[in-house]
Enzyme design. Structure first.
Site, PDB file in Angstrom:
ATOM      1  N   SER A 144      22.794  13.721  -0.603  1.00  0.00           N
ATOM      2  CA  SER A 144      23.058  13.637  -2.031  1.00  0.00           C
ATOM      3  C   SER A 144      24.563  13.598  -2.305  1.00  0.00           C
ATOM      4  O   SER A 144      25.252  12.681  -1.862  1.00  0.00           O
ATOM      5  CB  SER A 144      22.379  14.811  -2.741  1.00  0.00           C
ATOM      6  OG  SER A 144      22.356  14.603  -4.134  1.00  0.00           O
TER       7      SER A 144
ATOM      8  N   GLU B 153      13.163   7.794  -6.227  1.00  0.00           N
ATOM      9  CA  GLU B 153      14.271   8.600  -6.738  1.00  0.00           C
ATOM     10  C   GLU B 153      15.317   7.755  -7.455  1.00  0.00           C
ATOM     11  O   GLU B 153      15.437   6.542  -7.236  1.00  0.00           O
ATOM     12  CB  GLU B 153      14.906   9.418  -5.614  1.00  0.00           C
ATOM     13  CG  GLU B 153      15.539   8.636  -4.492  1.00  0.00           C
ATOM     14  CD  GLU B 153      16.224   9.564  -3.499  1.00  0.00           C
ATOM     15  OE1 GLU B 153      17.078  10.361  -3.941  1.00  0.00           O
ATOM     16  OE2 GLU B 153      15.922   9.496  -2.294  1.00  0.00           O
TER      17      GLU B 153
ATOM     18  N   HIS C  92      13.796  13.794  -3.917  1.00  0.00           N
ATOM     19  CA  HIS C  92      15.192  13.665  -3.515  1.00  0.00           C
ATOM     20  C   HIS C  92      15.501  14.667  -2.399  1.00  0.00           C
ATOM     21  O   HIS C  92      15.235  15.856  -2.527  1.00  0.00           O
ATOM     22  CB  HIS C  92      16.064  13.932  -4.744  1.00  0.00           C
ATOM     23  CG  HIS C  92      17.528  13.867  -4.500  1.00  0.00           C
ATOM     24  ND1 HIS C  92      18.167  12.716  -4.087  1.00  0.00           N
ATOM     25  CD2 HIS C  92      18.504  14.811  -4.625  1.00  0.00           C
ATOM     26  CE1 HIS C  92      19.463  12.953  -3.982  1.00  0.00           C
ATOM     27  NE2 HIS C  92      19.691  14.225  -4.293  1.00  0.00           N
TER      28      HIS C  92
END
Length: 358
Positions: A187, A290, A320
């Site tokens: 991320s 996502e 995610h």
């Protein structure tokens, strides 16, 4: 008065266009990528319940109280797991060594955790770093980089750079050169990972042997279609950031500049917008539901066009950074098997290159 207001508006529009010159990257969306032809496992329902619990712990809270609740919940994600690695605190650079039994400490992985640059820690991602140490037979250094809003965005970037530079020459016991080094992150940490690779190239340092980015945020301009199109299907990011879809993007750019003190068009914040040539082999994993799907797709397409070896693998219906839910989630196990295979190919290519030189 009307002319004054019109003049101010025109000035702001012109300044916005000047400061945030954004290349049209829609052509990168034309390449098709395959998605694994499987349905989400039954265990995925348990994962979704954990995601909902994260939302409940911060419900009704605002500001710093909400952020602290999210941080605390993230740090509890590894509680109760049977982790096989040894965890050693490191003060300079700040972070945590994760060493599986028998791991070769001259083989090293720098891990950069996610959490929107404001949450997460080495502790919150121990399920990932423990598994990486085992499958790579390497010592993992999970950098505890400085988080926003207490610190500036660039403070965290500098911490990652410092950690990588140090890791080249230092192991968990004594100073010695790394024989193998991988950079990985998820991320926000995946964005730091990709940005770090470009910085390493520009700095003339020993480049990493490879990189792994899990659901990386590659572009803070939020121009990719899935940033808005996948809000309803993203169980984690949708509730947290879906509201941004109602805000005009120029307003988001100005807000990002104010909060990050870095332009969203800067390659430091948006690796997709930088030079993607001469980068090490990179594996990107992402879910097709996502919000960051097209961020990953665009990065992979642009990097491959620039001659860099980037592989994108897509899972259907996953949350995610689903890899953090190992070993409960079968798809997380599949993802780590994929990473292990990728590392094996890196080593094979490295051995072949050495043989060609002799």
């Amino acid at each position: 008065m009307v002319w004054i207001i019109a003049g101010v508006v025109l000035f702001i529009v012109a300044l916005t266009l000047f400061l945030f010159r954004i290349e049209d990257l829609s052509h990168l969306d034309q390449e098709e990528y395959s998605v694994r032809e499987t349905l989400p496992s039954a265990e995925n329902r348990q994962v979704l319940e954990q995601i909902r619990e994260m939302g409940r712990v911060s419900k009704g809270l605002h500001g710093k109280a909400r952020l602290l609740a999210v941080r605390h919940h993230m740090d509890s994600l590894s509680d109760g797991l049977e982790l096989k690695s040894e965890f050693r605190h490191c003060e300079t650079p700040k972070g945590e060594w994760v060493i599986a039994p028998g791991a070769d400490t001259r083989r090293r992985i720098l891990y950069i955790h996610g959490g929107a640059w404001a949450a997460g820690s080495p502790r919150s991602h121990r399920s990932i770093t423990d598994r990486l140490s085992r499958i790579a037979n390497a010592a993992v250094f999970a950098v505890d980089y400085r988080l926003m809003p207490e610190h500036r965005y660039m403070d965290g970037v500098r911490d990652c750079r410092k950690a990588y530079t140090w890791l080249i020459e230092n192991g968990p016991e004594t100073p010695n050169k790394a024989t193998f080094i991988l950079v990985a992150g998820d991320s926000a940490g995946g964005s730091h990972t990709l940005g770090l690779l470009a910085w390493i190239r520009e700095s003339g340092l020993r480049q990493a042997d490879g990189a792994v980015a899990l659901s990386p945020s590659t572009d803070l301009t939020l121009s990719a279609p899935s940033n808005r199109g996948n809000i309803s299907t993203d169980a984690l990011l949708g509730p947290a950031f879906g509201g941004l879809s109602k805000v005009p993007r120029p307003v988001i750019w100005w807000a990002t500049l104010a909060a990050f003190r870095v332009s969203p068009t800067s390659p430091v914040a948006s690796p997709l917008l930088g030079n993607l040539s001469n980068l090490p082999p990179t594996l990107i994993q992402v879910s097709d539901t996502e919000m960051l799907l097209d961020n990953a797709r665009r990065y992979a397409t642009k990097a491959k066009a620039a001659g860099s070896a980037v592989t994108l693998h897509t899972w259907p219906g996953m949350v995610h950074v689903w890899q953090i839910f190992t070993p409960m989630l079968p798809e997380a196990e599949e993802a780590f098997a994929d990473i292990e295979s990728f590392i094996g190919k890196l080593e094979s290519h490295k051995t072949q290159a050495r043989s060609a030189q002799t």
